[in-house]
Design a protein around this motif. Structure first.
Motif, short mmCIF file in Angstrom:
data_model
loop_
_atom_site.label_atom_id
_atom_site.label_comp_id
_atom_site.label_asym_id
_atom_site.label_seq_id
_atom_site.Cartn_x
_atom_site.Cartn_y
_atom_site.Cartn_z
N SER A 1 56.54 37.02 67.09
CA SER A 1 57.41 36.28 66.31
C SER A 1 58.87 35.93 67.07
O SER A 1 59.22 35.02 67.26
N ALA B 1 53.97 40.96 59.22
CA ALA B 1 53.76 39.74 59.67
C ALA B 1 54.45 38.50 58.77
O ALA B 1 54.98 37.51 59.11
N LEU C 1 50.85 33.81 63.22
CA LEU C 1 51.54 34.72 62.06
C LEU C 1 50.64 34.51 60.83
O LEU C 1 50.36 35.37 60.07
N TYR D 1 57.24 35.84 59.59
CA TYR D 1 56.84 34.31 59.46
C TYR D 1 57.99 33.54 58.60
O TYR D 1 58.10 32.76 58.98
#
Length: 74
Positions: free
Chosen positions: A32, A62, A43, A66
């Motif tokens: 990220s 995640a 992601l 995201y």
């Protein structure tokens, strides 16, 4: 080539169930932090996980990264 990218390597680390849970979590965090469209793509792949390889706890982490990354792209 995507297969040689840093993002792809971090994606593979996140999927590697032989790594510790901390190592997998760290790979997602580092993914990220790349702040690229490619990292967003990976992601998303982790969150969707069509092959049932990613545990739910990791999908949740995640998803948080995201959403944060999506908001940055807006």
């Amino acid at each position: 080539m995507m297969e040689n990218s840093k993002e792809y390597q971090l994606y593979l680390e996140a999927l590697d169930d032989e790594r510790s849970s901390w190592g997998r979590r760290t790979a997602i965090k580092r993914l990220s932090e790349c702040r690229t469209v490619e990292s967003l793509y990976y992601l998303n792949e982790i969150i969707i996980d069509k092959n049932c390889m990613v545990p739910d706890w990791l999908k949740k982490i995640a998803k948080e990264y995201y959403v944060d990354l999506c908001l940055e792209f807006l």
